[in-house]
Design an enzyme around this catalytic site. Structure first.
Site, mmCIF file in Angstrom:
data_model
loop_
_atom_site.group_PDB
_atom_site.id
_atom_site.type_symbol
_atom_site.label_atom_id
_atom_site.label_comp_id
_atom_site.label_asym_id
_atom_site.label_seq_id
_atom_site.Cartn_x
_atom_site.Cartn_y
_atom_site.Cartn_z
ATOM 1 N N ARG A 1 -4.696 -2.151 8.975
ATOM 2 C CA ARG A 1 -5.918 -2.938 8.747
ATOM 3 C C ARG A 1 -5.639 -4.019 7.712
ATOM 4 O O ARG A 1 -4.635 -3.993 7.003
ATOM 5 C CB ARG A 1 -7.081 -2.037 8.323
ATOM 6 C CG ARG A 1 -6.819 -1.188 7.104
ATOM 7 C CD ARG A 1 -8.077 -0.377 6.700
ATOM 8 N NE ARG A 1 -7.755 0.594 5.656
ATOM 9 C CZ ARG A 1 -7.670 1.912 5.843
ATOM 10 N NH1 ARG A 1 -7.886 2.441 7.031
ATOM 11 N NH2 ARG A 1 -7.379 2.712 4.829
ATOM 12 N N ARG B 1 -12.492 2.282 -7.487
ATOM 13 C CA ARG B 1 -11.653 3.445 -7.854
ATOM 14 C C ARG B 1 -12.118 4.033 -9.180
ATOM 15 O O ARG B 1 -12.840 3.374 -9.943
ATOM 16 C CB ARG B 1 -10.197 3.003 -7.949
ATOM 17 C CG ARG B 1 -9.682 2.573 -6.592
ATOM 18 C CD ARG B 1 -8.181 2.449 -6.575
ATOM 19 N NE ARG B 1 -7.756 2.096 -5.224
ATOM 20 C CZ ARG B 1 -6.528 2.158 -4.782
ATOM 21 N NH1 ARG B 1 -5.558 2.562 -5.590
ATOM 22 N NH2 ARG B 1 -6.236 1.831 -3.534
ATOM 23 N N TRP C 1 -12.219 -2.091 -7.463
ATOM 24 C CA TRP C 1 -13.061 -1.688 -8.613
ATOM 25 C C TRP C 1 -13.784 -0.385 -8.329
ATOM 26 O O TRP C 1 -14.288 0.265 -9.237
ATOM 27 C CB TRP C 1 -14.108 -2.771 -8.933
ATOM 28 C CG TRP C 1 -13.535 -4.089 -9.326
ATOM 29 C CD1 TRP C 1 -13.492 -5.206 -8.547
ATOM 30 C CD2 TRP C 1 -12.940 -4.446 -10.580
ATOM 31 N NE1 TRP C 1 -12.898 -6.236 -9.243
ATOM 32 C CE2 TRP C 1 -12.553 -5.805 -10.492
ATOM 33 C CE3 TRP C 1 -12.694 -3.759 -11.782
ATOM 34 C CZ2 TRP C 1 -11.927 -6.489 -11.532
ATOM 35 C CZ3 TRP C 1 -12.079 -4.436 -12.820
ATOM 36 C CH2 TRP C 1 -11.700 -5.779 -12.697
ATOM 37 N N ASN D 1 1.233 3.437 -2.976
ATOM 38 C CA ASN D 1 1.716 3.893 -4.292
ATOM 39 C C ASN D 1 1.203 5.293 -4.629
ATOM 40 O O ASN D 1 1.939 6.131 -5.149
ATOM 41 C CB ASN D 1 1.234 2.947 -5.402
ATOM 42 C CG ASN D 1 1.838 1.565 -5.309
ATOM 43 O OD1 ASN D 1 2.777 1.343 -4.538
ATOM 44 N ND2 ASN D 1 1.307 0.635 -6.081
ATOM 45 N N HIS E 1 2.295 3.547 -9.095
ATOM 46 C CA HIS E 1 2.041 2.135 -9.410
ATOM 47 C C HIS E 1 3.204 1.546 -10.212
ATOM 48 O O HIS E 1 3.590 0.397 -10.008
ATOM 49 C CB HIS E 1 0.730 1.987 -10.182
ATOM 50 C CG HIS E 1 -0.487 2.370 -9.374
ATOM 51 N ND1 HIS E 1 -0.680 1.945 -8.073
ATOM 52 C CD2 HIS E 1 -1.565 3.150 -9.669
ATOM 53 C CE1 HIS E 1 -1.835 2.437 -7.613
ATOM 54 N NE2 HIS E 1 -2.380 3.175 -8.568
ATOM 55 N N ARG F 1 0.163 7.703 -2.613
ATOM 56 C CA ARG F 1 0.771 8.760 -1.786
ATOM 57 C C ARG F 1 2.226 9.000 -2.167
ATOM 58 O O ARG F 1 2.706 10.119 -2.138
ATOM 59 C CB ARG F 1 0.642 8.388 -0.294
ATOM 60 C CG ARG F 1 -0.744 8.711 0.250
ATOM 61 C CD ARG F 1 -1.017 8.001 1.541
ATOM 62 N NE ARG F 1 -1.284 6.575 1.288
ATOM 63 C CZ ARG F 1 -1.275 5.654 2.233
ATOM 64 N NH1 ARG F 1 -0.978 5.990 3.479
ATOM 65 N NH2 ARG F 1 -1.558 4.403 1.933
ATOM 66 N N ASP G 1 0.834 -1.204 0.000
ATOM 67 C CA ASP G 1 0.000 0.000 0.000
ATOM 68 C C ASP G 1 0.871 1.257 0.000
ATOM 69 O O ASP G 1 1.976 1.258 0.536
ATOM 70 C CB ASP G 1 -0.910 -0.019 1.236
ATOM 71 C CG ASP G 1 -2.078 0.963 1.096
ATOM 72 O OD1 ASP G 1 -2.362 1.393 -0.037
ATOM 73 O OD2 ASP G 1 -2.692 1.296 2.131
ATOM 74 N N GLU H 1 2.150 -13.385 12.393
ATOM 75 C CA GLU H 1 2.710 -12.225 13.085
ATOM 76 C C GLU H 1 2.503 -11.011 12.188
ATOM 77 O O GLU H 1 2.768 -11.072 10.973
ATOM 78 C CB GLU H 1 4.209 -12.444 13.357
ATOM 79 C CG GLU H 1 4.493 -13.604 14.286
ATOM 80 C CD GLU H 1 3.871 -13.411 15.679
ATOM 81 O OE1 GLU H 1 3.775 -12.259 16.142
ATOM 82 O OE2 GLU H 1 3.486 -14.431 16.287
ATOM 83 N N LEU I 1 10.663 -20.687 -5.068
ATOM 84 C CA LEU I 1 9.757 -19.764 -4.371
ATOM 85 C C LEU I 1 8.409 -19.814 -5.085
ATOM 86 O O LEU I 1 8.376 -19.853 -6.318
ATOM 87 C CB LEU I 1 10.326 -18.335 -4.442
ATOM 88 C CG LEU I 1 9.384 -17.182 -4.068
ATOM 89 C CD1 LEU I 1 9.115 -17.156 -2.564
ATOM 90 C CD2 LEU I 1 9.973 -15.834 -4.484
HETATM 91 C C1 IPE Z 1 -5.355 -2.779 -0.078
HETATM 92 O O1 IPE Z 1 -5.031 -1.448 -0.288
HETATM 93 C C2 IPE Z 1 -5.393 -3.512 -1.384
HETATM 94 C C3 IPE Z 1 -4.124 -3.632 -2.106
HETATM 95 C C4 IPE Z 1 -2.945 -3.270 -1.678
HETATM 96 C C5 IPE Z 1 -4.219 -4.251 -3.384
HETATM 97 P P1 IPE Z 1 -6.150 -0.313 -0.373
HETATM 98 O O2 IPE Z 1 -5.417 0.959 -0.546
HETATM 99 O O3 IPE Z 1 -7.136 -0.675 -1.404
HETATM 100 O O4 IPE Z 1 -6.822 -0.426 1.070
HETATM 101 P P2 IPE Z 1 -7.779 0.566 1.840
HETATM 102 O O5 IPE Z 1 -8.841 1.007 0.879
HETATM 103 O O6 IPE Z 1 -6.943 1.730 2.283
HETATM 104 O O7 IPE Z 1 -8.275 -0.214 2.993
HETATM 105 C C1 IPE Z 2 -1.584 0.268 -3.396
HETATM 106 O O1 IPE Z 2 -1.386 1.626 -3.406
HETATM 107 C C2 IPE Z 2 -1.887 -0.282 -4.769
HETATM 108 C C3 IPE Z 2 -3.268 -0.723 -4.963
HETATM 109 C C4 IPE Z 2 -4.223 -0.722 -4.081
HETATM 110 C C5 IPE Z 2 -3.597 -1.196 -6.289
HETATM 111 P P1 IPE Z 2 -2.600 2.666 -3.368
HETATM 112 O O2 IPE Z 2 -2.968 2.974 -4.773
HETATM 113 O O3 IPE Z 2 -3.666 2.181 -2.490
HETATM 114 O O4 IPE Z 2 -1.865 3.922 -2.724
HETATM 115 P P2 IPE Z 2 -2.463 4.938 -1.661
HETATM 116 O O5 IPE Z 2 -2.979 4.132 -0.512
HETATM 117 O O6 IPE Z 2 -3.536 5.698 -2.357
HETATM 118 O O7 IPE Z 2 -1.280 5.785 -1.290
HETATM 119 MG MG MG Z 3 -4.102 2.416 -0.503
#
Ligand code: IPE
Ligand code: IPE
Ligand code: MG
Length: 255
Positions: free
Chosen positions: A198, A75, A73, A26, A41, A28, A24, A211, A135
């Site tokens: 979360r 988004r 989806w 990307n 991304h 930001r 998570d 863990e 792996l």
């Molecule tokens: C969780 O990240 C899903 C992936 C990393 C693919 P999100 O960015 O979608 O999670 P929330 O919406 O903050 O919970």
């Molecule tokens: C995780 O990064 C990638 C996916 C959920 C596909 P985000 O796109 O959720 O990045 P933030 O949370 O908005 O920074």
């Molecule tokens: Mg995110």
């Protein structure tokens, strides 16, 4: 068949056998640099490459990466289509390299919603790498923990139509083999980058005794050193699985 952590005490290991990561941050990462989200991304794909390599080098047997959730989806359509393009491109470019490095590719999630080109690449990549043992890299795509449990329940009842009728309690260990990740041991170490604490509907069933490790570092900045930091923290944990500390110590002396 792997040990169920609620039926038996899994064997202790210094290096986690299975690491599961919510990648998570990307968006930001890009925003901090005044770049479009897609730039984050793209850098995220590079981080995947590094973490796959580092995991194989460290003897981690299974690496599971959350790439796209069943809720992603929601988004904006243009971001979803960019993510799909990046996924397709990564499959095109990386599968050969995974194979050369002895890595088995698996994709879990409801792939029926993906475009035919992606589905064909997934099938070809899984088939090409099926016999590799160094792996197992699992990409969770259109994956949701609730979807997984629901699809497993359906599959279980299809195979055991008598189970509902006879009124006997459902045996979790008979049910678990129908989950999408049944080919892997339960994750030992769960990592989430990007600062949120979360699960976001990632693997629900098998994280029962994982863990948990959270970092504020954004996914494009997550590197081998950060993975080592998570593993170092993992090594300090006492995994009790419901027992007392004294029991854990006594077992360590005995073995
Ligand atoms: C969780 O990240 C899903 C992936 C990393 C693919 P999100 O960015 O979608 O999670 P929330 O919406 O903050 O919970
Ligand atoms: C995780 O990064 C990638 C996916 C959920 C596909 P985000 O796109 O959720 O990045 P933030 O949370 O908005 O920074
Ligand atoms: Mg995110």
């Amino acid at each position: 068949m792997f040990t169920s952590s609620t039926r038996e005490i899994p064997e202790e290991r210094d290096t986690p056998r299975h690491v599961a990561i919510i990648m998570d941050g990307n968006g930001r990462w890009a925003k901090q640099r005044l770049l479009p989200r897609v730039a984050g991304h793209r850098r995220g794909v590079e981080a995947v490459r590094e973490i796959v390599r580092a995991s194989a080098e460290r003897g981690i047997g299974y690496l599971t990466l959350f790439a796209f959730s069943s809720e992603n989806w929601r988004r904006p359509a243009d971001e979803v289509s960019i993510l799909m393009e990046l996924f397709l491109k990564a499959l095109e470019v990386e599968v050969g390299r995974l194979h050369d490095n002895g890595i088995r590719l698996k994709v879990i999630g409801d792939t029926t919603r993906f475009d035919a080109r992606i589905r064909a690449r997934i099938a070809a990549g899984e088939a090409l790498t099926a016999a590799n043992t160094r792996l197992t890299l699992t990409i969770a795509a259109n994956y949701g923990g609730r979807w997984d449990i629901a699809q497993a329940a359906r599959a279980y009842h299809r195979q055991h139509p008598e189970a509902l009728a006879d009124g006997a309690p459902l045996d979790p260990d008979a049910f678990a083999p129908f989950l999408a990740l049944a080919y892997a041991p339960e994750p030992d170490l769960f990592i989430r980058t990007g600062g949120e604490q979360r699960i976001s509907n990632f693997v629900l069933w098998q994280l029962a005794y994982a863990e948990l490790w959270f970092t504020d570092r954004l996914w494009p900045d997550f590197d081998a050193a950060a993975l080592d930091e998570a593993i170092a923290s993992y090594r300090t944990r006492e995994r009790r699985y419901g027992r007392t500390s004294e029991q854990v110590a006594a077992q360590a002396v005995a073995s």
